[in-house]
Design an enzyme around this catalytic site. Structure first.
Site, short mmCIF file in Angstrom:
data_model
loop_
_atom_site.label_atom_id
_atom_site.label_comp_id
_atom_site.label_asym_id
_atom_site.label_seq_id
_atom_site.Cartn_x
_atom_site.Cartn_y
_atom_site.Cartn_z
N GLY A 147 -5.13 7.81 5.54
CA GLY A 147 -4.22 8.78 6.14
C GLY A 147 -3.00 9.02 5.27
N ASP A 167 2.12 -1.20 11.78
CA ASP A 167 0.77 -1.60 11.36
C ASP A 167 0.46 -3.06 11.72
OD1 ASP A 167 0.30 0.91 10.31
OD2 ASP A 167 1.00 0.35 8.30
N LYS A 182 0.84 -1.21 0.00
CA LYS A 182 0.00 0.00 0.00
C LYS A 182 0.87 1.25 0.00
CE LYS A 182 -2.94 0.64 3.59
NZ LYS A 182 -2.74 1.95 4.23
N SER A 183 1.86 1.29 0.87
CA SER A 183 2.71 2.50 0.96
C SER A 183 3.39 2.77 -0.38
CB SER A 183 3.81 2.29 2.01
OG SER A 183 3.26 2.22 3.29
C1 S3P Z 1 2.69 4.80 6.23
C2 S3P Z 1 3.28 5.15 7.41
C3 S3P Z 1 2.76 4.72 8.72
C4 S3P Z 1 1.78 3.55 8.59
C5 S3P Z 1 0.79 3.77 7.48
C6 S3P Z 1 1.51 3.94 6.15
C7 S3P Z 1 3.28 5.33 4.97
O1 S3P Z 1 2.08 5.80 9.31
O2 S3P Z 1 1.09 3.36 9.81
O3 S3P Z 1 -0.09 2.67 7.38
O4 S3P Z 1 2.91 4.83 3.89
O5 S3P Z 1 4.11 6.23 5.04
P1 S3P Z 1 2.83 6.90 10.23
O6 S3P Z 1 3.77 7.60 9.38
O7 S3P Z 1 1.72 7.81 10.70
O8 S3P Z 1 3.44 6.11 11.33
#
Ligand code: S3P
Length: 447
Positions: free
Chosen positions: A103, A329, A30-31
């Site tokens: 997010g 996660d 996903k990232s």
């Molecule tokens: C992510 C970073 C993490 C993770 C999120 C995806 C990203 O969040 O929990 O699911 O893709 O950069 P945080 O940066 O708020 O820890």
């Protein structure tokens, strides 16, 4: 808008179904998928992406990049072509950008757009609208962007991008790859050098991919061992062919399920093993999990392996909080494993879990207790006394509340498979945000 907002809740009981056997191939990370779409939209010319995760979160990013002027075409499942417009040439979107449950889309796009002379409204679902955006508003205000947010620094919010943007040097007050990435992405269209100082390392997909697209990015060690990441704007990005490796955060549910359900042996293919993401495998091995790595290789500049996971008796441990960013996660899944280990598992330093898609400390404590586990919730972690390998009782008459959180739903589905009587989940729709074929893959493994 996510499927969990425009249809009726889909409850399901996940019941024990014998050993899990077979092979699953995990969908794209996903990232990395979010970043591939964003950077392709900023390169001049056509990029090709294969293995893209087609979950709702990533589709929210795709829709936003279209609204900002890039051309995106899905040529076959997971295969996309993106014609980018060039850094600095994104267009004013006509309406609000609907970020759904995501997010990552929100925070990374706020960063990307903060250095463009655009006025953009961001909206999201009920879960996303509770999550803190102050952590990106603060550094992006230093870049020169201007924000009108809802009370508490939440969505919906309106951002006026900086004109001209100012390069910043910013030390991250929270270990967050999203905040780091937001600032680096703002740096792309900011004249001069933008620097992020990262005291605690977090996932480095942005750094890897920005360098791959030709950005002038340096990572150095600071005096106290911090990572100092600097990027030169105004960047020219070159289109790329990107292969997205499988998502270790999705693999987590199959790894834990295979460890917990007696007589299981599952091969999980295509698992991203980037060291900034691989904490869960390390911790489960320390707990006694039999997880073998096979065919270690590189996919899209990231290490990937197939994992062979066999049912194993687990023992509770104290988890070093320094490992948290590399498995941030995966704690909901880890908590399920701990609930069936021998002895006590103690976690600390997990305050960040309270501001994910749900408050994952509170929600997992309640969910596991409902399923018959012994859990104490502390301010910054959970203490779980495991059953020593006995199946959890399961839920009787209560449905686990998932609070629009995909990872709660999938973790408690796994708890159901490893329980005596099954676990009822109030709503499986949020799973589609990150792992649309999760239930089909899980059902396919049951003997
Ligand atoms: C992510 C970073 C993490 C993770 C999120 C995806 C990203 O969040 O929990 O699911 O893709 O950069 P945080 O940066 O708020 O820890």
């Amino acid at each position: 808008m996510t499927s969990a907002e425009n249809s009726l809740p889909r409850p399901r009981r996940f019941a024990p179904a014998g050993p899990l056997r077979g092979t699953v191939r995990v969908p794209g990370d996903k990232s990395i998928s979010h970043r591939a779409l964003m950077l392709s939209a900023l390169a001049v010319g056509r990029s090709r992406i294969s293995g893209l995760l087609e979950g709702e979160d990533v589709l929210a990013t795709a829709a936003a990049m279209r609204a900002l002027g890039a051309r995106l075409e899905r040529t076959s499942p997971g295969e996309w072509q993106v014609s980018g417009v060039g850094v600095g040439s994104l267009l004013q979107p006509e309406g609000a950008l609907d970020m759904g449950n995501s997010g990552t889309s929100t925070r990374l796009l706020m960063g990307l757009l903060a250095s463009h002379p655009l006025t953009v409204a961001f909206t999201g679902d009920a879960s996303l609208s509770k999550r803190p955006m102050g952590r990106v508003i603060e550094p992006l205000s230093l870049v020169g962007a201007d924000f009108t947010a809802s009370p508490g620094g939440t969505l919906p919010l309106m951002m006026r991008g900086a004109s001209p943007p100012v390069p910043v040097e910013y030390r991250l007050p929270v270990a967050s790859a999203q905040v780091k990435s937001a600032i680096l992405l703002a740096g792309l269209n900011t004249p001069g050098i933008t620097t992020v100082v990262e005291p605690v390392p977090t996932r480095d997909h942005s750094e890897r991919m920005l360098a791959g697209f030709g950005a002038d990015l340096k990572v150095e060690a600071g005096p106290a061992g911090e990572r100092v990441i600097s990027i030169a704007g105004e960047a020219d990005l070159r289109p790329q062919d990107i292969v997205v490796p499988g998502d270790p955060s999705s693999a987590a549910f199959f790894i834990v399920a295979a460890l917990l359900v007696p007589d299981s042996e599952v091969r999980v293919e295509n698992v991203g093993m980037n060291p900034t993401r691989a904490g869960l495998v390390e911790v489960l091995r320390m707990m006694g999990g039999d997880i073998e790595e096979d065919g270690v290789r590189e996919v899209g500049g990231e290490p990937v392996a197939d994992l062979v996971v066999r049912h194993s008796p687990l023992r509770g441990i104290e988890i070093d909080p320094a490992l948290a960013p590399s498995m941030i996660d995966e704690f909901p899944a880890l908590f399920v494993a701990a609930a069936m280990a021998g002895g006590t598992t103690t976690t600390t330093g997990l305050d960040e879990l309270r501001v994910k898609e749900s408050d994952r400390l509170r929600v997992m404590a309640e969910a596991l207790t409902d399923a018959g586990a012994e859990v104490d919730e502390r301010e910054d972690g959970l203490i779980i006394r495991g059953t020593g390998g006995e199946a959890l009782h399961g839920t009787d008459g209560v449905a686990i509340a998932t609070h629009l959180d995909h990872r709660i739903a999938m973790s408690m589905a796994v708890a159901g498979l490893a329980s005596e009587r099954g676990v009822e989940i109030d709503d499986t729709r949020p799973i589609a945000t990150s792992f649309p074929n999760f239930e089909a893959l899980l059902d396919g493994l049951a003997q």
